[in-house]
Design a protein around this motif. Sequence first.
Motif, PDB file in Angstrom:
ATOM      1  N   GLY A 159     -36.376   7.507 -14.020  1.00  0.00           N
ATOM      2  CA  GLY A 159     -37.879   6.963 -14.607  1.00  0.00           C
ATOM      3  C   GLY A 159     -37.598   5.506 -15.177  1.00  0.00           C
ATOM      4  O   GLY A 159     -36.397   4.760 -15.564  1.00  0.00           O
ATOM      5  N   PRO A 160     -38.641   4.503 -15.148  1.00  0.00           N
ATOM      6  CA  PRO A 160     -38.613   3.181 -15.855  1.00  0.00           C
ATOM      7  C   PRO A 160     -38.011   3.263 -17.326  1.00  0.00           C
ATOM      8  O   PRO A 160     -37.536   2.010 -17.471  1.00  0.00           O
ATOM      9  CB  PRO A 160     -39.912   2.765 -15.422  1.00  0.00           C
ATOM     10  CG  PRO A 160     -40.850   3.735 -15.376  1.00  0.00           C
ATOM     11  CD  PRO A 160     -39.983   4.893 -14.901  1.00  0.00           C
ATOM     12  N   ALA A 161     -38.427   4.145 -17.971  1.00  0.00           N
ATOM     13  CA  ALA A 161     -38.038   4.079 -19.416  1.00  0.00           C
ATOM     14  C   ALA A 161     -36.852   4.761 -19.780  1.00  0.00           C
ATOM     15  O   ALA A 161     -36.394   4.949 -20.775  1.00  0.00           O
ATOM     16  CB  ALA A 161     -39.212   4.725 -20.193  1.00  0.00           C
ATOM     17  N   THR A 162     -36.090   5.349 -18.685  1.00  0.00           N
ATOM     18  CA  THR A 162     -34.806   5.840 -19.012  1.00  0.00           C
ATOM     19  C   THR A 162     -33.704   5.488 -18.145  1.00  0.00           C
ATOM     20  O   THR A 162     -33.267   4.291 -18.217  1.00  0.00           O
ATOM     21  CB  THR A 162     -35.004   7.526 -18.485  1.00  0.00           C
ATOM     22  OG1 THR A 162     -35.580   7.624 -17.311  1.00  0.00           O
ATOM     23  CG2 THR A 162     -36.121   8.392 -19.549  1.00  0.00           C
ATOM     24  N   LEU A 163     -33.132   6.059 -17.227  1.00  0.00           N
ATOM     25  CA  LEU A 163     -32.034   5.520 -16.457  1.00  0.00           C
ATOM     26  C   LEU A 163     -32.325   4.437 -15.267  1.00  0.00           C
ATOM     27  O   LEU A 163     -31.537   3.585 -14.927  1.00  0.00           O
ATOM     28  CB  LEU A 163     -31.005   6.523 -15.897  1.00  0.00           C
ATOM     29  CG  LEU A 163     -30.512   7.365 -16.982  1.00  0.00           C
ATOM     30  CD1 LEU A 163     -29.445   8.536 -16.218  1.00  0.00           C
ATOM     31  CD2 LEU A 163     -29.359   6.381 -17.982  1.00  0.00           C
ATOM     32  N   ARG A 164     -33.476   4.507 -14.791  1.00  0.00           N
ATOM     33  CA  ARG A 164     -34.032   3.798 -13.548  1.00  0.00           C
ATOM     34  C   ARG A 164     -32.810   3.705 -12.659  1.00  0.00           C
ATOM     35  O   ARG A 164     -32.700   2.438 -12.080  1.00  0.00           O
ATOM     36  CB  ARG A 164     -34.487   2.355 -14.267  1.00  0.00           C
ATOM     37  CG  ARG A 164     -35.286   1.420 -13.444  1.00  0.00           C
ATOM     38  CD  ARG A 164     -35.950   0.630 -14.105  1.00  0.00           C
ATOM     39  NE  ARG A 164     -34.978  -0.437 -14.243  1.00  0.00           N
ATOM     40  CZ  ARG A 164     -35.170  -1.853 -14.826  1.00  0.00           C
ATOM     41  NH1 ARG A 164     -36.472  -2.237 -15.179  1.00  0.00           N
ATOM     42  NH2 ARG A 164     -34.271  -2.783 -15.171  1.00  0.00           N
ATOM     43  N   GLY A 165     -32.166   4.612 -12.245  1.00  0.00           N
ATOM     44  CA  GLY A 165     -31.547   4.843 -11.138  1.00  0.00           C
ATOM     45  C   GLY A 165     -29.922   4.413 -11.360  1.00  0.00           C
ATOM     46  O   GLY A 165     -28.967   4.444 -10.412  1.00  0.00           O
TER      47      GLY A 165
END
Length: 263
Positions: A182-188
């Motif tokens: 997710g873009p608001a979490t780990l983002r890869g």
Amino acid sequence: MGAMTLLAAPLPALQRSQGTADVALSGGAVRRLFTRGSAKAVCLPGEVVFLNTAGGLTGGDRLTYRLETDGPVTATTQTAERAYRANDGHARVTVDLSIDRGRLDWLPQETILFDRSALARHTRIALSPRAEVLALEAVVLGRAAMGETVTTLAFEDRREITRAGRPVLLEPLRLTPEALTGPATLRGARAFASVALVARGAEDALAAVRRVLDEPGVRGAASAFDGKLTARLTAADGWPLRRQIARLLAVLRPRPLPRVWQL
């Protein structure tokens, strides 16, 4: 001859790891050292090292570390803790730390979460009105060098810091598969860490901390207010994250890294 009926034998209950390590220090000397099961503790001058002789955690395991001290000390873990695939519930880890005066540096090595692991951890740090703490938590999702990927997991991590019984910092985390990209979490990102300093004048170190948040492959940010400084880090792998943590700790503590750390 009639048809034969085969009855499946019940599966044997899997053995679960249980461990408790309880240390109390007074005047720098060991006042109490109790260990049971897979949890152990080694007391060195100015340093306590906790370890799990089971070699890792899986569903149903229970691990408890306790430390009580009336003076400054560094506490760490002997190596990275590993949470393996869980087929039966969560592994549960409880960390209870209490300091009466001076500063406690709680610097465990990273936790490695493997695919389909399930881990619930609760860290409670109790400060007296005259005590301070520097606390680190770092997590790595699998081992990149081994080609491991993590797509499914259940990780709950709660850290509470109190002073004289009143909460001063609360950090709850619940990591699910949806949070990995997710873009608001780990983002890869495959690794992340949180560093918190709760001490009088902690905000004075903010500028110096921000100056060293430039390790290649690591994204980081820091903020500070009212005797608290926190930094958040994410990275593509565990090794650049560890290098960034080491640089950060060099700013926040006047002593070398714990003896068991390797860089």
